[in-house]
Design an enzyme around this catalytic site. Structure first.
Site, PDB file in Angstrom:
ATOM      1  CD  GLU A 182      -2.272  -1.415   2.794  1.00 38.20           C
ATOM      2  OE1 GLU A 182      -1.791  -0.716   3.729  1.00 38.20           O
ATOM      3  OE2 GLU A 182      -3.121  -2.271   2.984  1.00 38.20           O
ATOM      4  CE1 TYR A 184       3.221  13.097  11.207  1.00 34.78           C
ATOM      5  CE2 TYR A 184       3.337  14.202   9.090  1.00 34.78           C
ATOM      6  CZ  TYR A 184       2.657  13.407   9.986  1.00 34.78           C
ATOM      7  OH  TYR A 184       1.425  12.915   9.648  1.00 34.78           O
ATOM      8  CB  CYS A 240      -0.852  34.727  13.972  1.00 36.72           C
ATOM      9  SG  CYS A 240      -0.585  36.105  12.848  1.00 36.72           S
ATOM     10  CD  GLU A 241       0.139  27.638  16.802  1.00 34.29           C
ATOM     11  OE1 GLU A 241       0.706  26.568  16.973  1.00 34.29           O
ATOM     12  OE2 GLU A 241      -1.069  27.760  16.568  1.00 34.29           O
TER      13      GLU A 241
END
Ligand SMILES: *Cc1c(COP(=O)(O)O)cnc(C)c1O
Length: 401
Positions: free
Chosen positions: A262, A305, A331-332
């Site tokens: 897969e 990640y 905004c972070e």
């Protein structure tokens, strides 16, 4: 590999605007051919894991290559059918869905992979042996690049533990379920071929408990290179070893089993290019920031990640090397890359993120009320718009005003 050139990417950015996702279909088919050639000595089927990138044009293209499709939600199944995959070329591998969703998959006639005993019992009670199914096991093998993308460990919510085999056998015997496949998928970014081979040993052992077995599904997790010198899964070696193992199994038991895979990332990661524009160059006390017209709302892998994506300045490929921190406009904290050497970046330059095909657009959102990018597919050098850029109206769609 037929990578897209800087000139082509700049042209596309000018024509379609930025931020822009570009997928080069030729690279998808090259990856598919690699798989086919690596596993030519064994009876193999490849189910593209479409959660990596599910634009229907990409699905149609992958269908045309002859691949099958792995789906994790009923809507992916519906997309697959709409893209032209016949039901028997779709595998439905949901996790933590209610029985109605599994039932819907059965009604649509696709292959069903069940990963918990509750659903197994419900399916067995309702359908007995009339509809063959596959069981997803957790082989308790550590695989995967990091904890978030590992699924085979003891704390994982995926699959049914191999230690519950007796319980499965009780359910199968009591209900008459017909088990045609067994499955494992231990995570993503698995470098080591041995992880698959150890898993396969476990699967062969399990196989002896299911007399109607037709296939073993080894899932995916093939690692692709994200940076220069990166180790990748040695597909050819894996192909050789898997073929040997299946031949030996056949010799021992007289049974010829198919092997299913897969691949998600392997097929589409490198085909994808994400182009952004440098909005501001901002010198602070500690670093020089390049602030681009995108953010983790469009490409979340670096923030989510700690993923590394190669970045290049395609507008000034001969500019002198400078060190930058590449950030987004959300905004972070929104950092794509720290301390990256890039050819000198000027405001207005286009930067490209490589390996943006898998889990790029697919994980994007409208956070900060920003619009999702457009998507373009290239085939034999011809570009086609396959998703329009969001508009302001799209933000309000479904809101009740
Ligand atoms: C995500 C997923 C895949 C694909 O994994 P890649 O690392 O992208 O190849 C395959 N099978 C299942 C069941 C998955 O959930």
């Amino acid at each position: 590999m037929s990578y897209l050139s800087d000139e082509t990417l700049v042209q596309l950015a000018q024509e379609y605007g930025t931020p822009l996702y570009v997928y080069n279909a030729n690279q998808i088919s090259e990856q598919y051919n690699k798989l086919q050639s690596a596993f030519k000595k064994v009876n193999a089927r490849f189910f593209y894991a479409c959660k990596a990138l599910s634009n229907i044009n990409v699905l149609k293209y992958i269908e045309s290559l002859g691949a099958s499709l792995d789906c994790v939600s009923i809507h992916e199944v519906q997309l697959g059918l709409k893209a032209g995959f016949a039901p028997d070329r779709i595998l439905f591998t949901p996790n933590c869905v209610d029985f109605a969703e599994v039932d819907e998959g059965k009604k649509l006639g696709v292959n069903i992979n069940i990963d918990n005993i509750s659903i197994l019992e419900q399916f067995g009670s309702k359908y007995k042996g009339s509809y063959p199914i596959c069981i997803r096991f957790n082989p308790h093998i550590m695989g995967g690049g990091n904890y978030k993308i590992s699924t085979g460990h003891i704390d994982s919510k995926f699959g049914i533990s191999i230690h519950q085999l007796r319980h499965i056998e009780r359910v199968v015997k009591t209900t008459g379920l017909n088990i045609e496949g067994i499955h494992m998928h231990t995570g993503s970014d698995i470098k080591d071929v041995n992880v698959f081979l150890q898993g396969l040993e476990v699967m062969f052992e399990l196989a002896t408990h299911f007399p109607n077995l037709k296939f073993i599904d080894l899932g995916s997790g093939f690692k692709v290179p994200y940076q220069d010198g990166d180790v990748q899964t040695d597909i050819d070696l894996l192909g050789e070893k898997v073929a040997e193992a299946f031949a030996a199994y056949q010799q021992e038991t007289g049974k010829e089993l198919q092997v299913w895979f897969e691949p998600g990332k392997f097929l589409v990661s490198e085909s994808g290019y994400f182009i952004v524009k440098a909005n501001v160059i901002k010198q602070t006390t500690a670093t020089v920031f390049v602030g681009v017209n995108s953010g983790f709302n469009h490409l979340i892998r670096p923030m989510f990640y700690d993923a590394y994506h190669r970045i290049r300045n395609i507008s000034n490929p001969k500019g002198s090397d400078r060190i930058y921190t590449v950030v987004g406009n959300i905004c972070e904290t929104d950092t794509f890359a720290w301390d990256r050497t890039l050819n000198e970046v000027r405001e207005g330059d286009f930067l490209v993120f490589y390996n943006a095909g898998a889990y790029g657009f697919e994980m994007s959102s409208n956070f900060n009320s920003r619009l999702k990018p457009a998507e373009v597919m290239m085939l034999d050098g011809d570009a086609k718009l396959i998703r329009r850029r969001d508009t302001f109206e799209d933000l309000l769609r479904n809101q009740v005003i």
